[in-house]
Design a protein around this motif. Structure first.
Motif, PDB file in Angstrom:
ATOM      1  N   GLY A   1       0.862  -1.345  -0.033  1.00  0.00           N
ATOM      2  CA  GLY A   1      -0.279   0.097   0.177  1.00  0.00           C
ATOM      3  C   GLY A   1       0.911   1.307   0.021  1.00  0.00           C
ATOM      4  O   GLY A   1       0.449   2.286  -0.608  1.00  0.00           O
ATOM      5  N   SER A   2       1.832   1.136   0.689  1.00  0.00           N
ATOM      6  CA  SER A   2       2.804   2.400   0.838  1.00  0.00           C
ATOM      7  C   SER A   2       3.405   2.564  -0.472  1.00  0.00           C
ATOM      8  O   SER A   2       3.607   3.732  -0.961  1.00  0.00           O
ATOM      9  CB  SER A   2       4.070   2.226   1.665  1.00  0.00           C
ATOM     10  N   ASN A   3       3.889   1.362  -1.210  1.00  0.00           N
ATOM     11  CA  ASN A   3       4.656   1.523  -2.281  1.00  0.00           C
ATOM     12  C   ASN A   3       3.399   2.259  -3.595  1.00  0.00           C
ATOM     13  O   ASN A   3       3.815   2.973  -4.312  1.00  0.00           O
ATOM     14  CB  ASN A   3       5.074   0.070  -2.904  1.00  0.00           C
ATOM     15  N   LEU A   4       2.209   1.541  -3.434  1.00  0.00           N
ATOM     16  CA  LEU A   4       1.329   1.945  -4.300  1.00  0.00           C
ATOM     17  C   LEU A   4       0.968   3.747  -4.118  1.00  0.00           C
ATOM     18  O   LEU A   4       0.993   4.450  -5.221  1.00  0.00           O
ATOM     19  CB  LEU A   4      -0.029   1.428  -4.182  1.00  0.00           C
ATOM     20  N   LEU A   5       0.954   3.963  -2.928  1.00  0.00           N
ATOM     21  CA  LEU A   5       0.802   5.470  -2.617  1.00  0.00           C
ATOM     22  C   LEU A   5       1.753   6.480  -3.145  1.00  0.00           C
ATOM     23  O   LEU A   5       1.648   7.323  -3.887  1.00  0.00           O
ATOM     24  CB  LEU A   5       0.569   5.759  -1.191  1.00  0.00           C
ATOM     25  N   ALA A   6       3.056   5.810  -2.976  1.00  0.00           N
ATOM     26  CA  ALA A   6       4.279   6.557  -3.274  1.00  0.00           C
ATOM     27  C   ALA A   6       4.348   6.494  -4.844  1.00  0.00           C
ATOM     28  O   ALA A   6       4.629   7.744  -5.395  1.00  0.00           O
ATOM     29  CB  ALA A   6       5.536   5.946  -2.834  1.00  0.00           C
ATOM     30  N   ASP A   7       4.069   5.566  -5.589  1.00  0.00           N
ATOM     31  CA  ASP A   7       4.129   5.568  -7.085  1.00  0.00           C
ATOM     32  C   ASP A   7       3.148   6.678  -7.522  1.00  0.00           C
ATOM     33  O   ASP A   7       3.258   7.170  -8.439  1.00  0.00           O
ATOM     34  CB  ASP A   7       3.882   4.050  -7.437  1.00  0.00           C
ATOM     35  N   GLU A   8       1.672   6.448  -6.947  1.00  0.00           N
ATOM     36  CA  GLU A   8       0.882   7.582  -7.558  1.00  0.00           C
ATOM     37  C   GLU A   8       1.217   8.853  -7.014  1.00  0.00           C
ATOM     38  O   GLU A   8       0.916   9.811  -7.794  1.00  0.00           O
ATOM     39  CB  GLU A   8      -0.539   6.950  -6.711  1.00  0.00           C
ATOM     40  N   ALA A   9       1.611   9.172  -6.219  1.00  0.00           N
ATOM     41  CA  ALA A   9       2.102  10.638  -5.424  1.00  0.00           C
ATOM     42  C   ALA A   9       3.170  11.178  -6.730  1.00  0.00           C
ATOM     43  O   ALA A   9       3.105  12.104  -7.132  1.00  0.00           O
ATOM     44  CB  ALA A   9       2.617  10.675  -4.160  1.00  0.00           C
ATOM     45  N   GLU A  10       4.167  10.217  -7.023  1.00  0.00           N
ATOM     46  CA  GLU A  10       5.186  10.436  -8.117  1.00  0.00           C
ATOM     47  C   GLU A  10       4.524  10.898  -9.270  1.00  0.00           C
ATOM     48  O   GLU A  10       4.921  11.636 -10.153  1.00  0.00           O
ATOM     49  CB  GLU A  10       6.263   9.315  -7.936  1.00  0.00           C
ATOM     50  N   ARG A  11       3.523   9.960  -9.711  1.00  0.00           N
ATOM     51  CA  ARG A  11       3.040  10.166 -10.957  1.00  0.00           C
ATOM     52  C   ARG A  11       2.318  11.472 -11.041  1.00  0.00           C
ATOM     53  O   ARG A  11       2.374  12.388 -12.130  1.00  0.00           O
ATOM     54  CB  ARG A  11       1.902   8.984 -11.298  1.00  0.00           C
ATOM     55  N   LEU A  12       1.463  11.937 -10.116  1.00  0.00           N
ATOM     56  CA  LEU A  12       0.755  12.990  -9.916  1.00  0.00           C
ATOM     57  C   LEU A  12       1.764  14.248  -9.905  1.00  0.00           C
ATOM     58  O   LEU A  12       1.523  15.195 -10.675  1.00  0.00           O
ATOM     59  CB  LEU A  12      -0.190  13.223  -8.703  1.00  0.00           C
ATOM     60  N   ALA A  13       2.749  13.989  -9.136  1.00  0.00           N
ATOM     61  CA  ALA A  13       3.822  15.248  -9.009  1.00  0.00           C
ATOM     62  C   ALA A  13       4.526  15.538 -10.446  1.00  0.00           C
ATOM     63  O   ALA A  13       4.901  16.458 -10.921  1.00  0.00           O
ATOM     64  CB  ALA A  13       4.888  14.853  -8.056  1.00  0.00           C
ATOM     65  N   SER A  14       4.781  14.248 -10.941  1.00  0.00           N
ATOM     66  CA  SER A  14       5.401  14.455 -12.564  1.00  0.00           C
ATOM     67  C   SER A  14       4.647  15.173 -13.359  1.00  0.00           C
ATOM     68  O   SER A  14       5.048  15.895 -14.134  1.00  0.00           O
ATOM     69  CB  SER A  14       5.876  12.945 -12.871  1.00  0.00           C
ATOM     70  N   ASN A  15       3.253  14.786 -13.421  1.00  0.00           N
ATOM     71  CA  ASN A  15       2.381  15.484 -14.181  1.00  0.00           C
ATOM     72  C   ASN A  15       2.293  17.039 -13.818  1.00  0.00           C
ATOM     73  O   ASN A  15       2.207  17.752 -14.756  1.00  0.00           O
ATOM     74  CB  ASN A  15       1.106  14.786 -14.183  1.00  0.00           C
ATOM     75  N   ALA A  16       2.371  17.247 -12.704  1.00  0.00           N
ATOM     76  CA  ALA A  16       2.178  18.862 -12.118  1.00  0.00           C
ATOM     77  C   ALA A  16       3.220  19.317 -12.691  1.00  0.00           C
ATOM     78  O   ALA A  16       3.298  20.366 -13.040  1.00  0.00           O
ATOM     79  CB  ALA A  16       2.001  18.764 -10.571  1.00  0.00           C
ATOM     80  N   ARG A  17       4.633  18.891 -12.352  1.00  0.00           N
ATOM     81  CA  ARG A  17       5.525  19.401 -12.945  1.00  0.00           C
ATOM     82  C   ARG A  17       5.915  19.647 -14.506  1.00  0.00           C
ATOM     83  O   ARG A  17       6.184  21.000 -14.845  1.00  0.00           O
ATOM     84  CB  ARG A  17       6.972  18.534 -12.393  1.00  0.00           C
ATOM     85  N   LEU A  18       5.255  18.686 -15.363  1.00  0.00           N
ATOM     86  CA  LEU A  18       5.070  18.910 -16.398  1.00  0.00           C
ATOM     87  C   LEU A  18       4.401  19.968 -16.939  1.00  0.00           C
ATOM     88  O   LEU A  18       4.734  20.886 -17.770  1.00  0.00           O
ATOM     89  CB  LEU A  18       4.680  17.584 -17.074  1.00  0.00           C
ATOM     90  N   ALA A  19       3.107  20.215 -16.334  1.00  0.00           N
ATOM     91  CA  ALA A  19       2.145  21.211 -16.665  1.00  0.00           C
ATOM     92  C   ALA A  19       2.690  22.568 -16.149  1.00  0.00           C
ATOM     93  O   ALA A  19       2.641  23.501 -16.814  1.00  0.00           O
ATOM     94  CB  ALA A  19       1.018  20.944 -15.788  1.00  0.00           C
ATOM     95  N   PHE A  20       3.449  22.730 -15.052  1.00  0.00           N
ATOM     96  CA  PHE A  20       4.149  23.902 -14.550  1.00  0.00           C
ATOM     97  C   PHE A  20       5.067  24.206 -15.736  1.00  0.00           C
ATOM     98  O   PHE A  20       5.054  25.565 -16.003  1.00  0.00           O
ATOM     99  CB  PHE A  20       4.741  23.709 -13.237  1.00  0.00           C
ATOM    100  N   ASP A  21       5.933  23.432 -16.161  1.00  0.00           N
ATOM    101  CA  ASP A  21       7.114  23.689 -17.024  1.00  0.00           C
ATOM    102  C   ASP A  21       6.500  24.310 -18.456  1.00  0.00           C
ATOM    103  O   ASP A  21       7.032  25.303 -18.932  1.00  0.00           O
ATOM    104  CB  ASP A  21       8.127  22.376 -17.405  1.00  0.00           C
ATOM    105  N   ARG A  22       5.352  23.693 -18.768  1.00  0.00           N
ATOM    106  CA  ARG A  22       4.565  23.994 -20.126  1.00  0.00           C
ATOM    107  C   ARG A  22       4.320  25.583 -19.873  1.00  0.00           C
ATOM    108  O   ARG A  22       4.341  26.196 -21.005  1.00  0.00           O
ATOM    109  CB  ARG A  22       3.559  23.131 -20.501  1.00  0.00           C
TER     110      ARG A  22
END
Lengths: 109, 281
Positions: A82-103
């Motif tokens: 569960g911790s791994n799943l949450l960390a993976d999902e948080a990383e995915r969301l953060a990566s998408n957010a970084r992408l949007a901010f960059d653009r």
């Protein structure tokens, strides 16, 4: 066991609530309400359905019963998966957010 | 305890496949959440609890196995179909009061009760015998072909499907007795057996489809029901519609046929979506 699809927001917030330690159902609902500033309102039926799915897939485990001066309650905790799943999902969301901010040329916090 | 608290307790007692402490916890949390809530919030909480009960029941009885979901859905759909046929048969029996028709209606009603109790072979035999008696009483009646096709489909569904856990005797009798709703429908002039059965089938399909969002077996039951209706009336109507269309361009029957076919596809898609939803995080 792992589902490649993104987590639904209520599930993400339930896992996040459990990130700080074991909690009972009522506590999770209150924590989700607080974390989302009242935007995500979980019904008891929705929460326990999600907990049952998470438990059957090994992301959450029953952590015994306890009471804080009131009636006895069931506590739930995150498992390692569960911790791994949450960390993976948080990383995915953060990566998408970084992408949007960059653009958008916005510097993220 | 208030009526609301009684309702919450009643639903949580029916959560299947979970231990008693889980039920107690769900009840406690629900009561605490709604302690100072208004009617709307309480209704929404109760609705969410019913949805949870349906989902857990489906999981407990099928293990979320696709094959089991479709088999049990086919069985449930067949029992509902026999119930609709029984109501239609009672409607006809009330108008004609013919002994053979009364026997047919009673046979179909008994089939529903036995079907609910999980005695599928006895239910199939009674459905076949009841249907045959009803049709034999007035084979030239309007819609008797559709009635016969629906009976055959129901018998096939009872034999091929898998009964879910058997209902209690009182529940089975109460549901069987609900087929007597055909009597007031006949008094109100709702039409012949096929019309009453067809109307009830459509209403039941819609209710099952809505509940099927939470229990995929019910969506599968709706698929079976709509498909049977298409089989019983739709294929005949397609032929008529094409004939009418080629003669004078009237397309109403064709539209009805297209709607029923679309209904089968929609119900099938809803079932698959509901099955996927049961494990989605």
């Amino acid at each position: 066991m792992s589902d490649p699809r993104p987590l639904r927001e209520p599930t993400f917030l339930v896992l996040t609530a459990l990130g700080s330690g074991p909690m009972h159902g009522y506590g999770i609902i209150k924590a989700v309400d607080e974390m989302s500033d009242g935007r995500v309102v979980l019904r008891a039926g929705t929460l326990y359905g999600a907990l049952e799915r998470l438990e059957s897939q090994g992301y959450v485990a029953f952590d015994g019963e306890g009471s804080e001066g009131g009636p006895s309650r069931r506590y739930y905790r995150l498992t390692k998966e569960g911790s791994n799943l949450l960390a993976d999902e948080a990383e995915r969301l953060a990566s998408n957010a970084r992408l949007a901010f960059d653009r958008l040329g916005i510097e993220s916090a | 305890m208030s009526a609301y608290e009684h309702a919450v307790a009643w639903v949580t007692e029916r959560l299947e496949g979970v231990d008693p402490s889980y039920r107690r916890d769900v009840e406690l949390t629900t009561r605490e959440l709604t302690a100072r809530s208004g009617l709307r919030a309480r209704f929404l909480e109760l609705f969410a609890l019913v949805a949870l009960a349906l989902r857990l029941r489906s999981r407990a009885r099928t293990g979320d196995r696709r094959e089991q979901i479709w088999h049990q859905g086919a069985y449930i759909g067949s029992v509902v179909l026999v119930l609709a046929l029984a109501a239609g048969a009672w409607a006809s029996a009330e108008r004609t009061a013919e002994a053979l028709m009364l026997i047919g209606a009673a046979g179909l009603t008994a089939s529903v009760v036995l079907g609910m109790r999980g005695n599928r072979l006895a239910a199939a035999l009674l459905a076949a015998a009841g249907g045959a008696a009803h049709i034999g009483a007035d084979a030239s009646a309007v819609g008797s072909g559709a009635f016969a096709t629906a009976c055959i489909a129901a018998v096939a569904g009872l034999i091929a499907g898998t009964p879910p856990r058997a209902s209690g005797r009182v529940t089975a009798l109460a549901i069987g007795a609900s087929s007597l709703a055909g009597l007031p429908l006949a008094v109100a002039g709702a039409g012949d057996a096929a019309v009453v059965a067809g109307t009830l089938t459509v209403v039941a399909s819609l209710v099952l489809l809505a509940l099927g969002w939470f229990d995929p077996r019910l969506a599968a039951a709706a698929t079976a029901l709509i498909f049977t209706r298409l089989l019983a009336t739709g294929l005949d109507e397609l032929g008529q519609a094409l004939a009418v269309l080629s003669r004078d361009g009237g397309g109403l029957l064709l539209v009805r046929w297209a709607l029923m076919s679309t209904g089968v596809v929609v119900a099938w898609l809803a079932t698959n979506r509901s099955i996927r939803r049961t494990s989605r995080l």
